[in-house]
Scaffold this motif. Structure first.
Motif, PDB file in Angstrom:
ATOM      1  N   ILE A   1       0.864  -1.180   0.000  1.00 52.39           N
ATOM      2  CA  ILE A   1       0.000   0.000   0.000  1.00 52.39           C
ATOM      3  C   ILE A   1       0.904   1.236   0.000  1.00 52.39           C
ATOM      4  N   PRO A   2       0.722   2.153  -0.979  1.00 58.77           N
ATOM      5  CA  PRO A   2       1.670   3.261  -1.137  1.00 58.77           C
ATOM      6  C   PRO A   2       1.479   4.453  -0.189  1.00 58.77           C
ATOM      7  N   PHE A   3       0.593   4.339   0.801  1.00 61.24           N
ATOM      8  CA  PHE A   3       0.385   5.422   1.758  1.00 61.24           C
ATOM      9  C   PHE A   3      -0.105   4.827   3.066  1.00 61.24           C
ATOM     10  N   ASP A   4      -0.060   5.648   4.135  1.00 66.16           N
ATOM     11  CA  ASP A   4      -0.577   5.196   5.428  1.00 66.16           C
ATOM     12  C   ASP A   4      -2.088   5.077   5.349  1.00 66.16           C
ATOM     13  N   VAL A   5      -2.609   3.941   5.779  1.00 67.22           N
ATOM     14  CA  VAL A   5      -4.051   3.750   5.774  1.00 67.22           C
ATOM     15  C   VAL A   5      -4.630   4.374   7.037  1.00 67.22           C
ATOM     16  N   THR A   6      -5.421   5.416   6.816  1.00 64.33           N
ATOM     17  CA  THR A   6      -6.168   6.067   7.894  1.00 64.33           C
ATOM     18  C   THR A   6      -7.617   6.102   7.436  1.00 64.33           C
ATOM     19  N   LEU A   7      -8.500   6.358   8.362  1.00 64.19           N
ATOM     20  CA  LEU A   7      -9.913   6.472   7.977  1.00 64.19           C
ATOM     21  C   LEU A   7     -10.081   7.619   6.988  1.00 64.19           C
ATOM     22  N   GLN A   8      -9.351   8.715   7.192  1.00 66.70           N
ATOM     23  CA  GLN A   8      -9.445   9.863   6.293  1.00 66.70           C
ATOM     24  C   GLN A   8      -8.941   9.519   4.896  1.00 66.70           C
ATOM     25  N   SER A   9      -7.827   8.796   4.788  1.00 70.25           N
ATOM     26  CA  SER A   9      -7.289   8.485   3.458  1.00 70.25           C
ATOM     27  C   SER A   9      -8.235   7.571   2.676  1.00 70.25           C
ATOM     28  N   ILE A  10      -8.864   6.616   3.356  1.00 70.02           N
ATOM     29  CA  ILE A  10      -9.804   5.720   2.674  1.00 70.02           C
ATOM     30  C   ILE A  10     -11.087   6.474   2.312  1.00 70.02           C
ATOM     31  N   ALA A  11     -11.557   7.354   3.196  1.00 73.90           N
ATOM     32  CA  ALA A  11     -12.752   8.151   2.906  1.00 73.90           C
ATOM     33  C   ALA A  11     -12.480   9.094   1.727  1.00 73.90           C
ATOM     34  N   SER A  12     -11.289   9.676   1.663  1.00 72.55           N
ATOM     35  CA  SER A  12     -10.928  10.555   0.544  1.00 72.55           C
ATOM     36  C   SER A  12     -10.901   9.780  -0.763  1.00 72.55           C
ATOM     37  N   LEU A  13     -10.359   8.573  -0.720  1.00 78.78           N
ATOM     38  CA  LEU A  13     -10.310   7.725  -1.905  1.00 78.78           C
ATOM     39  C   LEU A  13     -11.720   7.363  -2.367  1.00 78.78           C
ATOM     40  N   GLU A  14     -12.587   7.068  -1.413  1.00 74.07           N
ATOM     41  CA  GLU A  14     -13.980   6.769  -1.752  1.00 74.07           C
ATOM     42  C   GLU A  14     -14.645   7.997  -2.392  1.00 74.07           C
ATOM     43  N   ASP A  15     -14.391   9.185  -1.837  1.00 70.52           N
ATOM     44  CA  ASP A  15     -14.957  10.416  -2.396  1.00 70.52           C
ATOM     45  C   ASP A  15     -14.464  10.671  -3.820  1.00 70.52           C
ATOM     46  N   MET A  16     -13.207  10.346  -4.094  1.00 67.53           N
ATOM     47  CA  MET A  16     -12.648  10.563  -5.424  1.00 67.53           C
ATOM     48  C   MET A  16     -13.412   9.785  -6.488  1.00 67.53           C
ATOM     49  N   PHE A  17     -13.909   8.619  -6.125  1.00 66.16           N
ATOM     50  CA  PHE A  17     -14.574   7.764  -7.101  1.00 66.16           C
ATOM     51  C   PHE A  17     -16.091   7.753  -6.933  1.00 66.16           C
ATOM     52  N   ASP A  18     -16.621   8.886  -6.499  1.00 73.35           N
ATOM     53  CA  ASP A  18     -18.064   9.065  -6.421  1.00 73.35           C
ATOM     54  C   ASP A  18     -18.487   9.871  -7.642  1.00 73.35           C
ATOM     55  N   PRO A  19     -19.078   9.212  -8.658  1.00 74.70           N
ATOM     56  CA  PRO A  19     -19.416   9.940  -9.885  1.00 74.70           C
ATOM     57  C   PRO A  19     -20.522  10.976  -9.694  1.00 74.70           C
ATOM     58  N   ALA A  20     -21.194  10.959  -8.552  1.00 73.58           N
ATOM     59  CA  ALA A  20     -22.255  11.939  -8.285  1.00 73.58           C
ATOM     60  C   ALA A  20     -21.691  13.266  -7.810  1.00 73.58           C
ATOM     61  N   SER A  21     -20.421  13.300  -7.447  1.00 74.67           N
ATOM     62  CA  SER A  21     -19.827  14.548  -6.976  1.00 74.67           C
ATOM     63  C   SER A  21     -18.336  14.558  -7.283  1.00 74.67           C
ATOM     64  N   GLY A  22     -17.720  15.615  -6.950  1.00 76.25           N
ATOM     65  CA  GLY A  22     -16.268  15.722  -7.109  1.00 76.25           C
ATOM     66  C   GLY A  22     -15.651  15.951  -5.748  1.00 76.25           C
ATOM     67  N   CYS A  23     -14.371  16.140  -5.711  1.00 80.24           N
ATOM     68  CA  CYS A  23     -13.729  16.402  -4.420  1.00 80.24           C
ATOM     69  C   CYS A  23     -12.421  17.145  -4.635  1.00 80.24           C
ATOM     70  N   ILE A  24     -12.006  17.807  -3.581  1.00 83.98           N
ATOM     71  CA  ILE A  24     -10.683  18.439  -3.549  1.00 83.98           C
ATOM     72  C   ILE A  24      -9.960  17.816  -2.369  1.00 83.98           C
ATOM     73  N   ILE A  25      -8.784  17.278  -2.633  1.00 84.73           N
ATOM     74  CA  ILE A  25      -8.006  16.644  -1.573  1.00 84.73           C
ATOM     75  C   ILE A  25      -6.704  17.415  -1.443  1.00 84.73           C
ATOM     76  N   THR A  26      -6.423  17.861  -0.226  1.00 87.00           N
ATOM     77  CA  THR A  26      -5.225  18.657   0.015  1.00 87.00           C
ATOM     78  C   THR A  26      -4.083  17.757   0.445  1.00 87.00           C
ATOM     79  N   GLU A  27      -2.899  18.323   0.474  1.00 88.62           N
ATOM     80  CA  GLU A  27      -1.682  17.582   0.819  1.00 88.62           C
ATOM     81  C   GLU A  27      -1.794  16.910   2.182  1.00 88.62           C
ATOM     82  N   GLU A  28      -2.412  17.574   3.162  1.00 90.84           N
ATOM     83  CA  GLU A  28      -2.526  17.009   4.491  1.00 90.84           C
ATOM     84  C   GLU A  28      -3.409  15.774   4.509  1.00 90.84           C
ATOM     85  N   SER A  29      -4.338  15.686   3.554  1.00 88.27           N
ATOM     86  CA  SER A  29      -5.276  14.569   3.518  1.00 88.27           C
ATOM     87  C   SER A  29      -4.724  13.379   2.759  1.00 88.27           C
TER      88      SER A  29
END
Length: 185
Positions: free
Chosen positions: A157-185
């Motif tokens: 896995i190329p990054f630390d698995v946190t609840l935030q990182s998995i939630a951000s990844l899920e948001d990225m692949f939600d075709p109903a919306s978009g997302c902005i992910i910052t460096e801290e996330s």
């Protein structure tokens, strides 16, 4: 200036476009257009007519809608699994701590936070969850590859698995919306 952009950190912006009539030619399956933009350094754009930067990248990619929906379901399941692991680790750690009750004179203070914060603590994955994560991330890699057939599955896995990182990844692949992910996330 009303259309100017400002990114004080590294950011990636994901947007999905589901066309009603426009389709790439020679395709029978429904596809969606992934639009992305990211910067590798902080950016302030004050005039979009004369701006050029070597630290801003953008592009698009046609992706089969069925694969996006399938991946999002898998990412949602992974997020639930990570939440359960976090809950069980909290239960185990609190079980080892002595229980302390409030005295009658003490009161419990609840201070509402202004913004709910997602847990950023690294989660220690069990074997099953780690395999789920590798499978999901391998699918993400294949989905975003120019030649998906040549994309090899991930071995780590190329990054630390946190609840935030998995939630951000899920948001990225939600075709109903978009997302902005910052460096801290």
């Amino acid at each position: 200036e009303s259309r100017a952009a400002n990114a004080s950190n590294k950011e990636i912006n994901i947007q999905w476009y589901i066309p009603s009539l426009a389709k790439p030619s020679n395709d029978t399956e429904t596809k969606v257009l992934l639009l992305y933009a990211y910067n590798t350094k902080p950016v302030k754009i004050s005039n979009i007519k004369i701006f050029s930067s070597m630290s801003i990248f953008s592009g698009h990619l046609w992706i089969p809608l069925a694969r996006v929906i399938s991946l999002r379901e898998k990412l949602s399941n992974l997020k639930q699994q990570v939440e359960m692991l976090m809950q069980s680790s909290k239960t185990l750690s609190s079980a080892s701590e002595p229980t302390r009750f409030l005295a009658e004179s003490e009161t419990l203070k609840i201070i509402p936070s202004k913004k709910p914060q997602m847990n950023v603590a690294k989660v220690h994955l069990d074997e099953k969850t780690e395999e789920m994560a590798k499978s999901c991330l391998s699918e993400v890699k294949a989905l975003l590859s120019v030649v998906p057939a040549l994309s090899l599955p991930l071995t780590e896995i190329p990054f630390d698995v946190t609840l935030q990182s998995i939630a951000s990844l899920e948001d990225m692949f939600d075709p109903a919306s978009g997302c902005i992910i910052t460096e801290e996330s």
